[in-house]
Design an enzyme around this catalytic site. Structure first.
Site, PDB file in Angstrom:
ATOM      1  N   HIS A   1     -14.673  -0.209  -2.057  1.00 42.02           N
ATOM      2  CA  HIS A   1     -13.994  -0.835  -1.103  1.00 42.02           C
ATOM      3  C   HIS A   1     -13.045   0.818  -0.328  1.00 42.02           C
ATOM      4  O   HIS A   1     -11.691   0.056  -0.586  1.00 42.02           O
ATOM      5  CB  HIS A   1     -13.075  -1.065  -1.976  1.00 42.02           C
ATOM      6  CG  HIS A   1     -13.957  -2.302  -3.372  1.00 42.02           C
ATOM      7  ND1 HIS A   1     -13.833  -2.602  -4.567  1.00 42.02           N
ATOM      8  CD2 HIS A   1     -14.344  -2.262  -3.296  1.00 42.02           C
ATOM      9  CE1 HIS A   1     -14.364  -3.424  -5.116  1.00 42.02           C
ATOM     10  NE2 HIS A   1     -15.388  -3.831  -3.458  1.00 42.02           N
TER      11      HIS A   1
ATOM     12  N   CYS B   1      -3.995   4.416  21.830  1.00 48.05           N
ATOM     13  CA  CYS B   1      -4.224   2.545  22.589  1.00 48.05           C
ATOM     14  C   CYS B   1      -3.540   1.532  21.764  1.00 48.05           C
ATOM     15  O   CYS B   1      -3.282   0.554  21.812  1.00 48.05           O
ATOM     16  CB  CYS B   1      -5.467   2.172  22.180  1.00 48.05           C
ATOM     17  SG  CYS B   1      -5.938   1.797  20.203  1.00 48.05           S
TER      18      CYS B   1
ATOM     19  N   TYR C   1       0.634  -1.086  -0.107  1.00 46.97           N
ATOM     20  CA  TYR C   1       0.279  -0.424   0.026  1.00 46.97           C
ATOM     21  C   TYR C   1       0.540   1.414   0.041  1.00 46.97           C
ATOM     22  O   TYR C   1       0.969   2.948  -0.585  1.00 46.97           O
ATOM     23  CB  TYR C   1      -1.095  -0.595   1.190  1.00 46.97           C
ATOM     24  CG  TYR C   1      -2.472  -1.369   0.530  1.00 46.97           C
ATOM     25  CD1 TYR C   1      -2.011  -2.616   1.194  1.00 46.97           C
ATOM     26  CD2 TYR C   1      -3.172  -0.125  -0.052  1.00 46.97           C
ATOM     27  CE1 TYR C   1      -2.898  -3.062   0.895  1.00 46.97           C
ATOM     28  CE2 TYR C   1      -4.508  -1.514  -0.439  1.00 46.97           C
ATOM     29  CZ  TYR C   1      -4.022  -2.761   0.169  1.00 46.97           C
ATOM     30  OH  TYR C   1      -5.106  -3.385  -0.863  1.00 46.97           O
TER      31      TYR C   1
HETATM   32  C1  BV8 Z   1     -16.930 -10.081  -0.437  1.00 49.16           C
HETATM   33  C2  BV8 Z   1      -9.743  -2.694  -2.728  1.00 49.16           C
HETATM   34  C3  BV8 Z   1     -18.521 -11.246   1.287  1.00 49.16           C
HETATM   35  C4  BV8 Z   1      -8.668  -2.789  -2.202  1.00 49.16           C
HETATM   36  C5  BV8 Z   1     -10.971  -4.333  -3.907  1.00 49.16           C
HETATM   37  C6  BV8 Z   1     -19.350 -13.543  -5.200  1.00 49.16           C
HETATM   38  C7  BV8 Z   1     -20.015 -13.237  -4.385  1.00 49.16           C
HETATM   39  C8  BV8 Z   1     -19.609 -12.675  -3.185  1.00 49.16           C
HETATM   40  C9  BV8 Z   1     -18.269 -11.765  -3.279  1.00 49.16           C
HETATM   41  C10 BV8 Z   1     -17.292 -13.141  -4.116  1.00 49.16           C
HETATM   42  C11 BV8 Z   1     -17.761 -13.810  -5.097  1.00 49.16           C
HETATM   43  N1  BV8 Z   1     -17.135 -13.990  -5.283  1.00 49.16           N
HETATM   44  C12 BV8 Z   1     -15.785 -14.230  -5.367  1.00 49.16           C
HETATM   45  C13 BV8 Z   1     -16.059 -13.216  -4.483  1.00 49.16           C
HETATM   46  C14 BV8 Z   1     -14.846 -12.498  -3.400  1.00 49.16           C
HETATM   47  C15 BV8 Z   1     -14.425 -11.447  -4.324  1.00 49.16           C
HETATM   48  C16 BV8 Z   1     -14.179 -11.667  -5.475  1.00 49.16           C
HETATM   49  O1  BV8 Z   1     -15.586 -10.133  -6.195  1.00 49.16           O
HETATM   50  N2  BV8 Z   1     -13.571 -12.069  -5.914  1.00 49.16           N
HETATM   51  C17 BV8 Z   1     -12.981 -11.555  -7.255  1.00 49.16           C
HETATM   52  C18 BV8 Z   1     -11.598 -11.224  -7.974  1.00 49.16           C
HETATM   53  C19 BV8 Z   1     -13.438 -13.156  -8.163  1.00 49.16           C
HETATM   54  N3  BV8 Z   1     -15.103 -10.810  -3.193  1.00 49.16           N
HETATM   55  C20 BV8 Z   1     -14.901  -9.966  -2.601  1.00 49.16           C
HETATM   56  O2  BV8 Z   1     -14.236 -10.988  -1.660  1.00 49.16           O
HETATM   57  C21 BV8 Z   1     -15.508  -9.111  -1.852  1.00 49.16           C
HETATM   58  N4  BV8 Z   1     -15.536  -9.089  -0.566  1.00 49.16           N
HETATM   59  O3  BV8 Z   1     -17.656 -10.219  -1.363  1.00 49.16           O
HETATM   60  O4  BV8 Z   1     -17.211  -9.954   1.019  1.00 49.16           O
HETATM   61  C22 BV8 Z   1     -17.759 -12.371   1.742  1.00 49.16           C
HETATM   62  C23 BV8 Z   1     -16.821 -12.554   2.618  1.00 49.16           C
HETATM   63  C24 BV8 Z   1     -16.332 -13.405   2.916  1.00 49.16           C
HETATM   64  C25 BV8 Z   1     -16.007 -14.606   1.781  1.00 49.16           C
HETATM   65  C26 BV8 Z   1     -16.423 -14.582   0.640  1.00 49.16           C
HETATM   66  C27 BV8 Z   1     -17.398 -13.312   0.257  1.00 49.16           C
HETATM   67  C28 BV8 Z   1     -14.403  -8.004  -1.333  1.00 49.16           C
HETATM   68  C29 BV8 Z   1     -14.478  -7.449  -3.058  1.00 49.16           C
HETATM   69  C30 BV8 Z   1     -13.384  -5.773  -2.739  1.00 49.16           C
HETATM   70  C31 BV8 Z   1     -11.685  -5.845  -2.874  1.00 49.16           C
HETATM   71  N5  BV8 Z   1     -11.162  -4.585  -2.623  1.00 49.16           N
HETATM   72  N6  BV8 Z   1     -10.050  -2.595  -3.837  1.00 49.16           N
HETATM   73  C32 BV8 Z   1      -7.122  -2.762  -2.810  1.00 49.16           C
HETATM   74  O5  BV8 Z   1      -7.736  -2.234  -4.570  1.00 49.16           O
HETATM   75  O6  BV8 Z   1      -5.848  -2.786  -2.675  1.00 49.16           O
HETATM   76  S1  BV8 Z   1     -11.061  -4.938  -5.516  1.00 49.16           S
HETATM   77  C33 BV8 Z   1      -9.766  -4.687  -6.903  1.00 49.16           C
HETATM   78  O7  BV8 Z   1     -11.082  -4.161  -8.061  1.00 49.16           O
HETATM   79  C34 BV8 Z   1     -10.030  -2.839  -7.278  1.00 49.16           C
HETATM   80  O8  BV8 Z   1     -11.371  -1.796  -6.438  1.00 49.16           O
HETATM   81  C35 BV8 Z   1     -10.476  -3.057  -8.428  1.00 49.16           C
HETATM   82  O9  BV8 Z   1     -11.168  -1.470  -8.582  1.00 49.16           O
HETATM   83  C36 BV8 Z   1     -11.858  -3.677  -8.637  1.00 49.16           C
HETATM   84  C37 BV8 Z   1     -12.614  -4.356  -9.738  1.00 49.16           C
HETATM   85  O10 BV8 Z   1     -11.649  -4.056 -10.744  1.00 49.16           O
HETATM   86  P1  BV8 Z   1     -11.653  -3.668 -11.938  1.00 49.16           P
HETATM   87  O11 BV8 Z   1     -11.659  -1.382 -11.189  1.00 49.16           O
HETATM   88  O12 BV8 Z   1     -12.865  -3.328 -12.458  1.00 49.16           O
HETATM   89  O13 BV8 Z   1     -11.054  -3.610 -12.625  1.00 49.16           O
HETATM   90  P2  BV8 Z   1      -9.962  -4.178 -13.606  1.00 49.16           P
HETATM   91  O14 BV8 Z   1      -8.422  -3.576 -13.878  1.00 49.16           O
HETATM   92  O15 BV8 Z   1     -10.479  -5.474 -12.964  1.00 49.16           O
HETATM   93  O16 BV8 Z   1     -11.023  -2.926 -15.228  1.00 49.16           O
HETATM   94  C38 BV8 Z   1     -10.907  -2.325 -15.096  1.00 49.16           C
HETATM   95  C39 BV8 Z   1     -11.481  -2.367 -16.516  1.00 49.16           C
HETATM   96  O17 BV8 Z   1     -10.970  -0.970 -17.063  1.00 49.16           O
HETATM   97  C40 BV8 Z   1     -10.758  -2.937 -17.886  1.00 49.16           C
HETATM   98  O18 BV8 Z   1     -11.988  -4.116 -18.429  1.00 49.16           O
HETATM   99  C41 BV8 Z   1     -10.140  -2.012 -19.105  1.00 49.16           C
HETATM  100  O19 BV8 Z   1     -10.770  -2.597 -20.366  1.00 49.16           O
HETATM  101  C42 BV8 Z   1     -10.940  -1.104 -18.641  1.00 49.16           C
HETATM  102  N7  BV8 Z   1      -9.961   0.425 -19.158  1.00 49.16           N
HETATM  103  C43 BV8 Z   1      -9.147   0.832 -19.363  1.00 49.16           C
HETATM  104  N8  BV8 Z   1      -8.770   2.718 -19.624  1.00 49.16           N
HETATM  105  C44 BV8 Z   1      -9.708   2.228 -19.624  1.00 49.16           C
HETATM  106  C45 BV8 Z   1     -10.532   1.844 -19.735  1.00 49.16           C
HETATM  107  N9  BV8 Z   1     -12.230   1.395 -19.071  1.00 49.16           N
HETATM  108  C46 BV8 Z   1     -12.310   3.156 -20.313  1.00 49.16           C
HETATM  109  N10 BV8 Z   1     -11.444   3.905 -20.237  1.00 49.16           N
HETATM  110  C47 BV8 Z   1     -10.072   3.802 -19.839  1.00 49.16           C
HETATM  111  N11 BV8 Z   1      -9.307   4.028 -19.905  1.00 49.16           N
HETATM  112 ZN    ZN Z   2      -6.342   3.142  18.475  1.00 55.48          ZN
END
Ligand code: BV8
Ligand code: ZN
Length: 262
Positions: A122, A171, A66
């Site tokens: 997030h 703390c 981070y």
């Molecule tokens: C949760 C903070 C309950 C940290 C982030 C089903 C239901 C529930 C959960 C899950 C599920 N299936 C899987 C899960 C687990 C997981 C998940 O989704 N995993 C994924 C990888 C499959 N989800 C979780 O864990 C979530 N929690 O559901 O809690 C729970 C509890 C316990 C156990 C299970 C469930 C929490 C998810 C949050 C994670 N934290 N960020 C950090 O950033 O350090 S998410 C992280 O990915 C970022 O925030 C990022 O923004 C985000 C998503 O990615 P995108 O924003 O879409 O970015 P990406 O690069 O993928 O895509 C960018 C796009 O832009 C591309 O398509 C590209 O073509 C396009 N692009 C590029 N340039 C341009 C453009 N478009 C336009 N113009 C341009 N110029």
């Molecule tokens: Zn504290």
């Protein structure tokens, strides 16, 4: 397609937007997936470092990750995509219409561009939280502590607990980034606000996201099943395209100003 979208936007009374890393790409903040992305950091998958297990095992490594992203994001400015969304919010407000912006991004650039009604699903890379007392505060220090001034030697647990940022509320708890890690639940108020926006809007825009991360990417389905028209604006094809009423491929910073010029 653009003309039909324009007439849809003109008659819309409640516009909701979901943004992802792609809207910050033109601010030179790398995305996680898709062309030009790098989901790796020092050969670690982001999902392997941004998670509670990594924090348990080696909090110094997580802070190194981070600290690196805070250093990279520190001087980044909002771009035309952020600006177009802030201008659209203002325009709709002046027309007594409703606008709600839901972002997956943690860079806070929507706020810098002037967006007001923003739900940060997030969290924010510029907020820290005490693991002991839960105290949350803004923190823009780079490096996060002096210990992170130089690259780690790479061996495990390079950084000790004493190197990590500490709570200032007396703390002596360790501070963590106030973001939602993979495997962590989103805050109830944020996810409920996002569900409400998706259920009540009549136009739902999904911009710059691969629509792979849950539960954020379920919002477009909720909007659609609640009767909203949906649009995907993304550099390349995504899994959300096939179901959307409108799809525009290209750079958000180029497409949005034109799309919103009604
Ligand atoms: C949760 C903070 C309950 C940290 C982030 C089903 C239901 C529930 C959960 C899950 C599920 N299936 C899987 C899960 C687990 C997981 C998940 O989704 N995993 C994924 C990888 C499959 N989800 C979780 O864990 C979530 N929690 O559901 O809690 C729970 C509890 C316990 C156990 C299970 C469930 C929490 C998810 C949050 C994670 N934290 N960020 C950090 O950033 O350090 S998410 C992280 O990915 C970022 O925030 C990022 O923004 C985000 C998503 O990615 P995108 O924003 O879409 O970015 P990406 O690069 O993928 O895509 C960018 C796009 O832009 C591309 O398509 C590209 O073509 C396009 N692009 C590029 N340039 C341009 C453009 N478009 C336009 N113009 C341009 N110029
Ligand atoms: Zn504290």
């Amino acid at each position: 397609m653009k003309e039909i979208f324009h007439s849809q936007l003109k008659k819309s009374r409640y516009v909701a937007v979901l943004t992802g890393a792609g809207v910050s790409a033109e601010s030179n903040i790398p995305t996680f997936r898709g062309s030009g992305s790098n989901s790796l950091w020092k050969n670690h998958e982001v999902t392997q470092v941004a998670c509670p297990q990594a924090w348990e095992k080696d909090p110094g490594l997580v802070w190194e990750f981070y600290n690196y992203r805070r250093k990279m994001m520190g001087d980044k400015k909002f771009n035309l995509a952020h600006k177009a969304l802030a201008d659209l919010e203002k325009k709709l407000q002046d027309q007594q219409k409703t606008f709600s912006l839901i972002t997956q991004n943690i860079d806070d650039l929507h706020f810098d561009a002037g967006s007001k009604n923003v739900t940060r699903l997030h969290g924010s890379i510029w907020m820290v939280r005490c693991c002991k007392c839960g105290y949350v505060e803004k923190n823009r220090e780079v490096p996060i502590t002096n210990a992170f001034n130089q690259e780690s030697s790479g061996e495990k647990n390079h950084y000790k607990v004493e190197d990590l940022p500490k709570c200032k509320q007396g703390c002596d708890g360790i501070l963590r980034p106030n973001v939602v890690w993979f495997g962590e639940s989103l805050s109830k108020s944020n996810i409920n606000q996002a569900f409400l926006s998706a259920q009540n809007c009549d136009l739902f825009l999904v911009i710059g996201t691969s629509s792979l991360v849950q539960p954020a990417s379920s919002l477009i389905q909720i909007a659609k099943s609640s009767g909203a028209k949906t649009a995907v604006i993304n550099l390349e094809e995504t899994v959300a395209d096939h179901d959307a009423d409108f799809v525009f491929h290209g750079k958000a910073g180029e497409i949005l100003p034109e799309l919103f010029s009604v």
